[in-house]
Design a protein around this motif. Sequence first.
Motif, PDB file in Angstrom:
ATOM      1  N   LYS A 172     -40.686  21.851  17.397  1.00 41.91           N
ATOM      2  CA  LYS A 172     -40.304  22.254  18.758  1.00 41.91           C
ATOM      3  C   LYS A 172     -40.231  23.768  18.887  1.00 41.91           C
ATOM      4  N   PHE A 173     -39.703  24.429  17.852  1.00 46.06           N
ATOM      5  CA  PHE A 173     -39.448  25.862  17.941  1.00 46.06           C
ATOM      6  C   PHE A 173     -40.521  26.733  17.293  1.00 46.06           C
ATOM      7  N   GLU A 174     -41.252  26.165  16.317  1.00 49.30           N
ATOM      8  CA  GLU A 174     -42.209  26.994  15.586  1.00 49.30           C
ATOM      9  C   GLU A 174     -43.633  26.439  15.601  1.00 49.30           C
ATOM     10  N   GLY A 175     -43.811  25.244  16.152  1.00 49.22           N
ATOM     11  CA  GLY A 175     -45.129  24.624  16.184  1.00 49.22           C
ATOM     12  C   GLY A 175     -45.371  23.740  14.963  1.00 49.22           C
ATOM     13  N   ASN A 176     -46.277  22.788  15.125  1.00 48.91           N
ATOM     14  CA  ASN A 176     -46.563  21.816  14.060  1.00 48.91           C
ATOM     15  C   ASN A 176     -47.103  22.442  12.783  1.00 48.91           C
ATOM     16  N   LYS A 177     -47.995  23.400  12.924  1.00 44.07           N
ATOM     17  CA  LYS A 177     -48.632  24.002  11.746  1.00 44.07           C
ATOM     18  C   LYS A 177     -47.593  24.684  10.848  1.00 44.07           C
ATOM     19  N   ILE A 178     -46.740  25.493  11.424  1.00 44.58           N
ATOM     20  CA  ILE A 178     -45.706  26.196  10.651  1.00 44.58           C
ATOM     21  C   ILE A 178     -44.704  25.199  10.087  1.00 44.58           C
ATOM     22  N   ALA A 179     -44.310  24.222  10.890  1.00 42.86           N
ATOM     23  CA  ALA A 179     -43.357  23.210  10.419  1.00 42.86           C
ATOM     24  C   ALA A 179     -43.909  22.472   9.207  1.00 42.86           C
ATOM     25  N   ASN A 180     -45.146  22.026   9.289  1.00 43.70           N
ATOM     26  CA  ASN A 180     -45.745  21.298   8.166  1.00 43.70           C
ATOM     27  C   ASN A 180     -45.877  22.167   6.927  1.00 43.70           C
ATOM     28  N   GLU A 181     -46.217  23.418   7.116  1.00 41.90           N
ATOM     29  CA  GLU A 181     -46.340  24.326   5.961  1.00 41.90           C
ATOM     30  C   GLU A 181     -44.977  24.530   5.292  1.00 41.90           C
ATOM     31  N   LYS A 182     -43.941  24.717   6.082  1.00 42.19           N
ATOM     32  CA  LYS A 182     -42.598  24.880   5.520  1.00 42.19           C
ATOM     33  C   LYS A 182     -42.167  23.618   4.768  1.00 42.19           C
ATOM     34  N   LEU A 183     -42.448  22.457   5.339  1.00 41.21           N
ATOM     35  CA  LEU A 183     -42.077  21.197   4.683  1.00 41.21           C
ATOM     36  C   LEU A 183     -42.870  20.992   3.393  1.00 41.21           C
ATOM     37  N   ARG A 184     -44.154  21.358   3.384  1.00 37.44           N
ATOM     38  CA  ARG A 184     -44.958  21.263   2.152  1.00 37.44           C
ATOM     39  C   ARG A 184     -44.360  22.126   1.037  1.00 37.44           C
ATOM     40  N   LYS A 185     -43.983  23.336   1.382  1.00 39.10           N
ATOM     41  CA  LYS A 185     -43.387  24.240   0.386  1.00 39.10           C
ATOM     42  C   LYS A 185     -42.032  23.715  -0.079  1.00 39.10           C
ATOM     43  N   PHE A 186     -41.254  23.170   0.850  1.00 37.81           N
ATOM     44  CA  PHE A 186     -39.940  22.638   0.496  1.00 37.81           C
ATOM     45  C   PHE A 186     -40.074  21.449  -0.451  1.00 37.81           C
ATOM     46  N   LYS A 187     -41.097  20.649  -0.255  1.00 37.59           N
ATOM     47  CA  LYS A 187     -41.328  19.470  -1.102  1.00 37.59           C
ATOM     48  C   LYS A 187     -41.507  19.876  -2.559  1.00 37.59           C
ATOM     49  N   VAL A 188     -42.035  21.044  -2.817  1.00 36.78           N
ATOM     50  CA  VAL A 188     -42.253  21.515  -4.182  1.00 36.78           C
ATOM     51  C   VAL A 188     -40.928  21.722  -4.914  1.00 36.78           C
ATOM     52  N   ILE A 189     -39.878  22.097  -4.188  1.00 29.89           N
ATOM     53  CA  ILE A 189     -38.593  22.399  -4.836  1.00 29.89           C
ATOM     54  C   ILE A 189     -37.565  21.278  -4.677  1.00 29.89           C
ATOM     55  N   SER A 190     -37.994  20.147  -4.138  1.00 32.20           N
ATOM     56  CA  SER A 190     -37.058  19.038  -3.946  1.00 32.20           C
ATOM     57  C   SER A 190     -37.725  17.715  -4.301  1.00 32.20           C
ATOM     58  N   SER A 191     -36.881  16.711  -4.490  1.00 35.08           N
ATOM     59  CA  SER A 191     -37.359  15.352  -4.697  1.00 35.08           C
ATOM     60  C   SER A 191     -36.961  14.530  -3.491  1.00 35.08           C
ATOM     61  N   VAL A 192     -37.800  13.590  -3.126  1.00 32.76           N
ATOM     62  CA  VAL A 192     -37.526  12.735  -1.978  1.00 32.76           C
ATOM     63  C   VAL A 192     -37.091  11.366  -2.492  1.00 32.76           C
ATOM     64  N   CYS A 193     -35.949  10.896  -2.007  1.00 33.05           N
ATOM     65  CA  CYS A 193     -35.477   9.578  -2.412  1.00 33.05           C
ATOM     66  C   CYS A 193     -36.154   8.510  -1.555  1.00 33.05           C
ATOM     67  N   LYS A 194     -35.932   7.274  -1.908  1.00 38.67           N
ATOM     68  CA  LYS A 194     -36.540   6.163  -1.191  1.00 38.67           C
ATOM     69  C   LYS A 194     -35.519   5.505  -0.265  1.00 38.67           C
ATOM     70  N   ILE A 195     -36.019   4.989   0.842  1.00 42.92           N
ATOM     71  CA  ILE A 195     -35.221   4.131   1.709  1.00 42.92           C
ATOM     72  C   ILE A 195     -35.895   2.771   1.681  1.00 42.92           C
ATOM     73  N   ASP A 196     -35.124   1.764   1.366  1.00 42.17           N
ATOM     74  CA  ASP A 196     -35.678   0.423   1.342  1.00 42.17           C
ATOM     75  C   ASP A 196     -34.788  -0.524   2.138  1.00 42.17           C
ATOM     76  N   GLU A 197     -35.123  -1.785   2.091  1.00 37.57           N
ATOM     77  CA  GLU A 197     -34.374  -2.778   2.855  1.00 37.57           C
ATOM     78  C   GLU A 197     -32.899  -2.798   2.462  1.00 37.57           C
ATOM     79  N   GLN A 198     -32.638  -2.634   1.175  1.00 39.26           N
ATOM     80  CA  GLN A 198     -31.254  -2.634   0.689  1.00 39.26           C
ATOM     81  C   GLN A 198     -30.472  -1.447   1.258  1.00 39.26           C
ATOM     82  N   THR A 199     -31.096  -0.286   1.323  1.00 39.82           N
ATOM     83  CA  THR A 199     -30.455   0.905   1.889  1.00 39.82           C
ATOM     84  C   THR A 199     -30.104   0.665   3.363  1.00 39.82           C
TER      85      THR A 199
END
Length: 139
Positions: free
Chosen positions: A56-83
């Motif tokens: 909304k504030f920076e545009g899709n391209k910048i948002a996706n680039e920031k999220l790609r870089k953030f993914k390198v320094i973090s791990s993503v957990c899973k959400i499943d039916e039990q969660t």
Amino acid sequence: MKKRIFLDTNVMLDFLGERIPFYDSIAKVLSLSERNEFIIIVSPISYATVSYFLSKFEGNKIANEKLRKFKVISSVCKIDEQTIEKGLNSDFSDFEDALQFYNAVESNCDIILTRNAKDFKKTTIPVMSPDEFLTSINK
């Protein structure tokens, strides 16, 4: 064993949105994680929410680039039916907070970092702000 730090959506957005005055403390936490002092865990829900606001504030391209870089320094957990089931049947007043909490539990996190500790009153995991966390490790 390295501490596993779960980031709530608001602190992820503080960092990626460079929101003042909150940016500096979460940036320091993430800098420490890059030196392999602990592991950062984030919910996939946070990626979706942060993407929405950044786009909304920076545009899709910048948002996706920031999220790609953030993914390198973090791990993503899973959400499943039990969660989802646990979240729906919890005492949390906010479903999203319940999902965040159960993601942290299922990911064996040691601490939840948030600026909204009041949202996590019913947790079994310590809840701190980034500032409180930095103070606790500098003692």
